[in-house]
Write a protein that holds these residues in place. Sequence first.
Motif, mmCIF file in Angstrom:
data_model
loop_
_atom_site.group_PDB
_atom_site.id
_atom_site.type_symbol
_atom_site.label_atom_id
_atom_site.label_comp_id
_atom_site.label_asym_id
_atom_site.label_seq_id
_atom_site.Cartn_x
_atom_site.Cartn_y
_atom_site.Cartn_z
ATOM 1 N N ALA A 23 -15.496 -7.871 1.306
ATOM 2 C CA ALA A 23 -16.535 -7.654 2.298
ATOM 3 C C ALA A 23 -17.334 -6.514 2.076
ATOM 4 N N GLY A 60 -19.577 -10.855 0.268
ATOM 5 C CA GLY A 60 -20.798 -10.867 -0.235
ATOM 6 C C GLY A 60 -20.518 -8.822 1.365
ATOM 7 N N ALA A 61 -21.721 -9.076 1.681
ATOM 8 C CA ALA A 61 -22.189 -7.817 2.657
ATOM 9 C C ALA A 61 -21.104 -8.250 3.810
ATOM 10 N N ILE A 63 -21.375 -9.299 7.049
ATOM 11 C CA ILE A 63 -21.804 -9.263 8.218
ATOM 12 C C ILE A 63 -21.537 -9.043 9.145
ATOM 13 N N GLY A 64 -20.319 -8.596 10.263
ATOM 14 C CA GLY A 64 -19.797 -7.532 11.077
ATOM 15 C C GLY A 64 -20.339 -6.518 11.497
ATOM 16 N N GLY A 99 -22.660 -14.189 -1.803
ATOM 17 C CA GLY A 99 -23.743 -13.262 -1.564
ATOM 18 C C GLY A 99 -23.427 -12.097 -2.286
ATOM 19 N N GLY A 100 -24.072 -10.434 -1.711
ATOM 20 C CA GLY A 100 -23.826 -9.678 -2.489
ATOM 21 C C GLY A 100 -22.517 -9.550 -3.324
ATOM 22 N N ARG A 118 -15.561 -19.817 -6.982
ATOM 23 C CA ARG A 118 -16.716 -20.827 -6.800
ATOM 24 C C ARG A 118 -18.045 -19.328 -5.691
ATOM 25 N N PRO A 122 -24.702 -17.578 -0.051
ATOM 26 C CA PRO A 122 -24.987 -18.221 1.139
ATOM 27 C C PRO A 122 -25.954 -17.466 2.043
ATOM 28 N N GLU A 123 -26.531 -16.356 2.336
ATOM 29 C CA GLU A 123 -27.079 -16.003 2.937
ATOM 30 C C GLU A 123 -28.968 -16.567 4.588
ATOM 31 N N PRO A 130 -30.870 -13.531 -0.761
ATOM 32 C CA PRO A 130 -30.026 -12.264 -1.075
ATOM 33 C C PRO A 130 -30.789 -10.656 -1.685
ATOM 34 N N ALA A 132 -30.214 -8.335 -2.480
ATOM 35 C CA ALA A 132 -29.719 -6.664 -3.350
ATOM 36 C C ALA A 132 -30.180 -7.386 -4.962
ATOM 37 N N ARG A 275 -15.640 -19.409 14.037
ATOM 38 C CA ARG A 275 -14.425 -18.718 13.716
ATOM 39 C C ARG A 275 -13.493 -18.394 14.942
ATOM 40 N N ARG A 279 -9.491 -19.144 18.282
ATOM 41 C CA ARG A 279 -8.648 -18.731 18.820
ATOM 42 C C ARG A 279 -8.702 -18.842 20.092
HETATM 43 C C1 LIG Z 1 -27.373 -8.238 0.729
HETATM 44 C C2 LIG Z 1 -26.618 -9.304 0.763
HETATM 45 O O1 LIG Z 1 -27.462 -10.304 0.094
HETATM 46 C C3 LIG Z 1 -26.726 -10.326 2.441
HETATM 47 C C4 LIG Z 1 -27.157 -9.613 3.077
HETATM 48 C C5 LIG Z 1 -24.754 -10.945 2.245
HETATM 49 O O2 LIG Z 1 -24.024 -10.747 0.999
HETATM 50 S S1 LIG Z 1 -25.009 -11.546 3.487
HETATM 51 C C6 LIG Z 1 -22.732 -12.272 3.759
HETATM 52 C C7 LIG Z 1 -22.992 -13.557 2.104
HETATM 53 N N1 LIG Z 1 -21.614 -13.701 2.308
HETATM 54 C C8 LIG Z 1 -21.249 -14.965 3.157
HETATM 55 O O3 LIG Z 1 -21.960 -15.586 4.142
HETATM 56 C C9 LIG Z 1 -20.076 -15.215 3.263
HETATM 57 C C10 LIG Z 1 -19.302 -15.761 4.492
HETATM 58 N N2 LIG Z 1 -17.993 -16.050 4.512
HETATM 59 C C11 LIG Z 1 -17.421 -17.117 4.260
HETATM 60 O O4 LIG Z 1 -18.447 -18.220 4.042
HETATM 61 C C12 LIG Z 1 -15.661 -17.855 4.389
HETATM 62 O O5 LIG Z 1 -15.787 -17.175 5.072
HETATM 63 C C13 LIG Z 1 -15.008 -17.220 3.457
HETATM 64 C C14 LIG Z 1 -15.661 -16.416 2.689
HETATM 65 C C15 LIG Z 1 -15.819 -18.391 2.399
HETATM 66 C C16 LIG Z 1 -13.723 -17.288 3.188
HETATM 67 O O6 LIG Z 1 -14.193 -18.916 3.826
HETATM 68 P P1 LIG Z 1 -12.207 -19.209 4.889
HETATM 69 O O7 LIG Z 1 -12.504 -20.255 5.556
HETATM 70 O O8 LIG Z 1 -11.007 -19.213 3.920
HETATM 71 O O9 LIG Z 1 -11.946 -17.702 6.159
HETATM 72 P P2 LIG Z 1 -13.362 -17.487 7.064
HETATM 73 O O10 LIG Z 1 -12.589 -17.778 8.212
HETATM 74 O O11 LIG Z 1 -14.339 -18.054 6.701
HETATM 75 O O12 LIG Z 1 -13.175 -16.126 6.754
HETATM 76 C C17 LIG Z 1 -11.880 -15.346 7.012
HETATM 77 C C18 LIG Z 1 -12.353 -14.119 8.077
HETATM 78 O O13 LIG Z 1 -13.269 -13.103 7.378
HETATM 79 C C19 LIG Z 1 -14.154 -13.301 8.369
HETATM 80 N N3 LIG Z 1 -15.469 -12.785 7.101
HETATM 81 C C20 LIG Z 1 -15.794 -13.753 6.076
HETATM 82 N N4 LIG Z 1 -16.669 -13.421 5.236
HETATM 83 C C21 LIG Z 1 -17.427 -12.432 5.562
HETATM 84 C C22 LIG Z 1 -18.056 -11.227 5.505
HETATM 85 N N5 LIG Z 1 -18.843 -11.571 4.803
HETATM 86 N N6 LIG Z 1 -18.107 -10.460 6.471
HETATM 87 C C23 LIG Z 1 -17.884 -9.981 7.905
HETATM 88 N N7 LIG Z 1 -16.307 -11.118 7.191
HETATM 89 C C24 LIG Z 1 -16.642 -11.623 6.501
HETATM 90 C C25 LIG Z 1 -14.683 -14.106 9.395
HETATM 91 O O14 LIG Z 1 -15.369 -13.951 10.331
HETATM 92 C C26 LIG Z 1 -13.059 -14.426 9.399
HETATM 93 O O15 LIG Z 1 -12.506 -13.287 10.537
HETATM 94 P P3 LIG Z 1 -11.680 -13.793 11.438
HETATM 95 O O16 LIG Z 1 -12.602 -14.853 12.051
HETATM 96 O O17 LIG Z 1 -10.424 -14.153 10.672
HETATM 97 O O18 LIG Z 1 -11.371 -12.353 12.193
#
Ligand SMILES: C[C@H](O)[C@H](C)C(=O)SCCNC(=O)CCNC(=O)[C@H](O)C(C)(C)COP(=O)([O-])OP(=O)([O-])OC[C@H]1O[C@@H](n2cnc3c(N)ncnc32)[C@H](O)[C@@H]1OP(=O)([O-])[O-]
Length: 718
Positions: A23, A60-61, A63-64, A99-100, A118, A122-123, A130, A132, A275, A279
Amino acid sequence: MAFYSRVSGSVGMITLQNPPVNALSAAVRQGIVDAMHRALSEPEVKSVVICGQNGKFCGGADIGEFGAKMTGPPLVPMVHLIEAASKPVVAAIEGIALGGGLELALSCHYRIAHSKARLGFPEVALGLLPGAGGTQRLPRLIGVPASLDLITTGRQVTAAEARQLGIVDEVTDLNAVDAAVKFAQSVADKSLDARRISTYPCPRPPDLDTIFERAMQQVRRSARGAIAPGTCVQAVHAAVTLPYAKGMERERELFSVLFNSGQARALQYYFFAQRAVSRWSTASGARWDTSKPRPVHKAAVIGLGTMGRGITVSLAQAGFSVVAVETQEKQLSEAKQAVSGMLERGAKRRGVPLAHDKIKYSCSVQAVADVDLVIEAVFEDMALKKTIFQQLSAICKPGALLCTNTSGLDIDELASQTQSPELVVGMHFFAPAHVMQLLEVVYGPRSSPEAVATAMQMGKKMGKVSVAVGNCRGFVGNRMLKLYLEQAFFLLEEGATPEQVDQVLEEFGFPMGVFKVSDLSGLDIGWKVRKADGLVSPAFTGTSARIRGGSRYSPLGDLLCEQGRFGQKTGKGWYQYDKPGGRVAKPDPWLFGFLEDYRAQHGLVARRIDHQEVLERCLYPLINEGFQILQDGIAAGPEDIDVIYVLGYGWPRHRGGPMFYASQVGLDKVVERLEHYQQIHPDVPGLQPCRLLRKLAAISNPAIHKWREVIQKPRSQL
Ligand SMILES: C[C@H](O)[C@H](C)C(=O)SCCNC(=O)CCNC(=O)[C@H](O)C(C)(C)COP(=O)([O-])OP(=O)([O-])OC[C@H]1O[C@@H](n2cnc3c(N)ncnc32)[C@H](O)[C@@H]1OP(=O)([O-])[O-]
């Protein structure tokens, strides 16, 4: 961070390093900017490749980071730095570019993708767009209709589709990074003028206005009150109507509106909540990271009614060998046909091989002697289930897990029918079981940590989101639903109509209101449960007609069932349908007369009930029961409840879930409103705010992620 290296002498390699999905955290952005400056400053470097560690380009960006103050270089100047570079920059896309991450790739001059990658934006699923440059570059690259589709739906495309759309330049089955390095060398001397997407004119299809009108209507129809999809349409519209720089300003304005919205916070909370439930922990202290699941290769399903068939399909599609048992010959052959049809449709939809050969059918329970796990899915009758658990305990091999798909009966009572109660857990699927993503894994006081871990892992392998909850009447979902239904009935007694109540709930974001859902699932289901609980009997007449155990009770649902009005299946329920099995609900004049007679008979006077009261009386008692469930230790945290309600009960995801919604409304407000209604209806215990809710409201509404600290305190201190 991002690591810089030189490969093949003349290629600068920038590797994103931020596991698990690389990320774009502040450190990664800083690393990319520094590495770009270095690559551009080194004369030997003729071209640059950007890739991600561990076979993932970028998720992507980060999210945390959204909840915290922004640090490090912003994304937009970073992508501008890359696009403006004087040396060709090639994105090597492996795994994911989301995303980013896709915006980073679109700022590069070329994109090479591995065939299994892939890509997508997904924003919108996070309540954003999106931000950026994605809404300005993608339409310039692939056109308006395809961009509207990808950006408003958030769907991911395969590398092959991305090639066909024109998002990527090459797709390879080989190592994409190696391919990108070769490609970067091959374009080192090429002009970049035609490779900077932001400079492209945005195609203006002749029926542009129609395209945008249709897109806006489409998102309004499916959004159910979510604001991000419509805002995405506006941002893409700016790409067509404004020059790039102005379009970017518009994108930034729209992005910040969404970023600061309650819906975005709710969707980002839900992203992590879904997610977090993996746990899991139980009230007795068993945990996900200290409990080892047992291996399961062969499973069995007992009872092939609607739920049993769906569970069988879901197990076979997940690759398990399945023994499907139905003692009634006729039911068995009907089930075989139904299951085959569901498997064929599923295989066609997912483009995967058929799993017919995974299933063996039998009409004898003896057939399950060698399986690792059994799921009982027979009719919801305790006596029948007890008999089956006694049989299974005698037949199954030692160590086999005995699970039940009951939607609310006592797990421990069933466990007491077996030699090994520690091997008994509930696996509560939701109809249709091969479609609905939610699985409530219900542990009893004697269920072993291994049994819980095994059921949780089974759910994951079946593509479900599993939530571990304790054993109690109705578990979590149905236990809370009882309060929701109860209030809906009371509102009808006091003057509301099913249409009015359903409209309020659908405007809130539910796909269907409470009365339409009741008609869909069948009023007789709840009637049977109320009968089993001794709430329905001819003895309850006159003044006792509306009292049970000293509390208010509404027999409205029972009265409709006594007239055979079971809902869609009989063509009449709270609504009327054109025929039995009809799907389109129409107000039924008969019901208005029936309600007036009922109110007159019980001395009730109808009054005007406003939108807010309907919403508060349906949702706040449900939420209050959620806090009671946390207080009782039946659910470990608010995330468990919110995931159950979003995935199993249609709670609108852009509202985060009932517990998150309460935190946004303000717990003190929820307490104040419950107390207000309780004063008016002192005979309704569900309006009495529970101790935990009062406690959290009293300590000035702590943020939802802080609730667990309070919940984990010993019950006596709550
Ligand atoms: C400007 C810009 O335009 C904008 C503003 C943005 O970019 S907004 C951001 C856009 N991006 C997204 O929306 C993608 C979100 N992620 C996903 O869809 C999926 O994660 C994955 C990539 C398809 C992988 O799936 P997975 O099933 O293999 O593993 P997981 O269990 O889901 O994820 C594994 C671990 O990674 C963490 N994680 C995944 N994506 C993350 C992200 N983008 N940021 C921070 N943590 C993330 C997740 O919380 C988990 O943590 P933990 O629980 O282990 O502690």
